[in-house]
Every structure is written in C-alpha cells, then in structure tokens.
Enzyme design. Sequence first.
Site, PDB file in Angstrom:
ATOM      1  CD  GLU A  61     -17.039 -12.807 -24.229  1.00  0.00           C
ATOM      2  OE1 GLU A  61     -17.022 -11.740 -24.858  1.00  0.00           O
ATOM      3  OE2 GLU A  61     -16.865 -13.909 -24.770  1.00  0.00           O
TER       4      GLU A  61
ATOM      5  CB  THR B  78     -22.054  -5.875 -22.183  1.00  0.00           C
ATOM      6  OG1 THR B  78     -21.125  -5.482 -21.171  1.00  0.00           O
ATOM      7  CG2 THR B  78     -21.307  -6.604 -23.286  1.00  0.00           C
TER       8      THR B  78
ATOM      9  CG  LEU C 145     -23.221 -12.440 -25.996  1.00  0.00           C
ATOM     10  CD1 LEU C 145     -23.944 -12.464 -24.652  1.00  0.00           C
ATOM     11  CD2 LEU C 145     -21.777 -11.961 -25.802  1.00  0.00           C
TER      12      LEU C 145
ATOM     13  CB  CYS D 170     -19.219 -44.432 -15.579  1.00  0.00           C
ATOM     14  SG  CYS D 170     -19.766 -45.229 -17.109  1.00  0.00           S
TER      15      CYS D 170
ATOM     16  CD  GLU E   1     -14.371 -45.670 -20.426  1.00  0.00           C
ATOM     17  OE1 GLU E   1     -14.155 -45.473 -19.226  1.00  0.00           O
ATOM     18  OE2 GLU E   1     -15.120 -44.932 -21.104  1.00  0.00           O
TER      19      GLU E   1
END
Length: 339
Positions: free
Chosen positions: A280, A194, A202, A73, A46
């Site tokens: 993942e 992994t 990552l 808000c 806004e």
Amino acid sequence: MSRCLELAEMGAGYVAPNPMVGAVLVHGDTIIGEGYHQQYGTAHAEVNCIKSVKAENIQLIAASCLYVSLEPCAHFGKTPPCTDLILQHKIPKVVVGCRDAFAQVNGWGIQKLKDAGIKVTEGILEKKALELNKSFFCFHKNQRPYIILKWAQTADGFIAKPNHERLFISNELTNHWVHKMRAATAAIMAGTNTVLYDNPSLTTRKWPGNNPVRIIIDKQLKVQRKAPVFNKNSAVIVLNELVEKQEDHIHFFKINKAENLLPRLMQLLFEKNINSVMVEGGSALLQSFVEGGLWDEAYIIHNESLYLQTGIPATTLPGVKKTGQFNILTDRIDHYINE
C-alpha cells in the site's frame, strides 16, 4: 462445481496459507451434502461436506458423486488425508476442479483414488478454480507470495501534498472495499514515510475478517512504538538495518545495507508461510516492486475530481495494459495484471 467455488470463497481470509476449497456431494440430481474449508488447521471441505449429510441420507453416500474444487489431499498435515475419508465412505465418483500445486499432494490424491477404483474426472471449471487460489498456486510455484499493488491518486497523478501531509483521496465506500481486500490477504506492507505521515493502523476495521500481518520497511527504525501500526490487532514484521529481535507480537528482521531488499523480503515471507501481500505504499516502495517486475496485480484508485497541481507523484506502470475498470461512487478503479 460452480457451487463448490461459491462455497470455497467463503473461506477467504480465514484459511491461508491453505487454499480455499469447496465440496458438494450429489446423489442423482440432488445435493445431499456440502461444505468448505472454514479455518486454517481445521477440517477440510470434504470432511465438512460429508458431515453435513442428514442421517436419513447416510446410506446414499456410497452411491453419490463428490464434487470438489481442488484435488483431495493424500497426506497427513494438520488433518488426516481426505482421500482416506473418500475411500472409507466408498464414494464411487469424484469430480475435481484443478490439481493441488502443493508438492505432497500434486497428482498423488487423484492417483490414490484411481488406484482404489474410483472414477475421477478433473479439469472442470479449471480456469476459475485456479483463479480462486491464485495466491496459493503462486506461492508454491514461485516460492514467494502473490503481490498486489494498491494506491490512490488525484486526477493529475499525485498521492500526497508536497510536504507529505495526508491527503484523503478515495471516498468512504472505496475505503470499505480496500478493507475487504485486506481481509482476504495474508499481509499488508508499507514503507517508513507512509507510516510516519499517514499514521495508519493497517487493519480491517471497516470490514469483518482477520487482520493481515503488517510488514513495515523501516530501515532506520524511525517509527515510534506508540504508532497505531504497532497495536496488538495482528503481528508486525519490521525490516530494518539496526536490530534483530522479537518483542511480543513484533518481529524485527535485520537486513544488510548492501543487501537487495526485495529478494530477501520474498525469501523471508516464503519462510513465514505468508502467501499473499498487498503493498500500500508509498511511491518509492511501490515503484521498487514495479521496476523489479515483482508484482501480480495492481489496483489504482483515481479521484477524477481532485487536482493537486503539485505534490508527491504516484507510481507508474509503463507499458502495462489495463485489464479492467470499475467505479465506486466518485472513484474509478483501474485493474492491471502482470502477464
């Protein structure tokens, strides 16, 4: 309202744990201002919308209608209440996409505007507005992050060779799409195997945007500190059974051996204000989320021309109906929603 949602989405990956919000100010049939929440801790939609109004149109604000994708808000947070800004500019009409699930706002913003004599219309494109901020709503409703499962598998259902040797299953364009998803998610999670065998960082190196917080389940701290996953591109949370300490950007959280991991993890991430996580892998970690019913969406990438015949089997989603499917070059991506 469609334009509000378009604008809001531009904040993806930058505003969490806040929701994505867009706002458009309309005088008659003409848009005289628009804006969106661009960065966590900075001005809301806004504010940016009203600031964008050209000097020659300032006098029109008090005779305009403000469209906003989420309820304004009404509390002091990192920024002042947007309801006060609306009242200050004497905007007579406000159209809202959906209500804010945050306890300090939910309904209070709308009521404050109504009490001041402003005409408020709500529920416009509500389904799309709720979908846009599904992570935000899940976080406040369920007090846990929105969980997305993702893995790639061969045509015959394997994710790696028998010896865990890394297998490149998805194509390069699909990898860019995955990194785009990472950029829009607050955190990314992987297990010990992994990280040990794939040696990932990552991060979102194949797509512009913020790197997610990296969450590693490494109970016995087998991953070496020199591993790429510990680089300083983003914070790292390590759940383990040995130590509790903070080292630079790495936070080691100790869990008891007998402790149920997933509920403790959800509690921790809620406390850390992390509202979305992409899991993942590997298979055991993914399967634990599936068996616990603790997931919201899943994306399975299929390489339909790659057969392994033997190896590490992929996770399964028994009895879950596929909700969508699309292709990226040679890969087929199946989409599931946990109803």
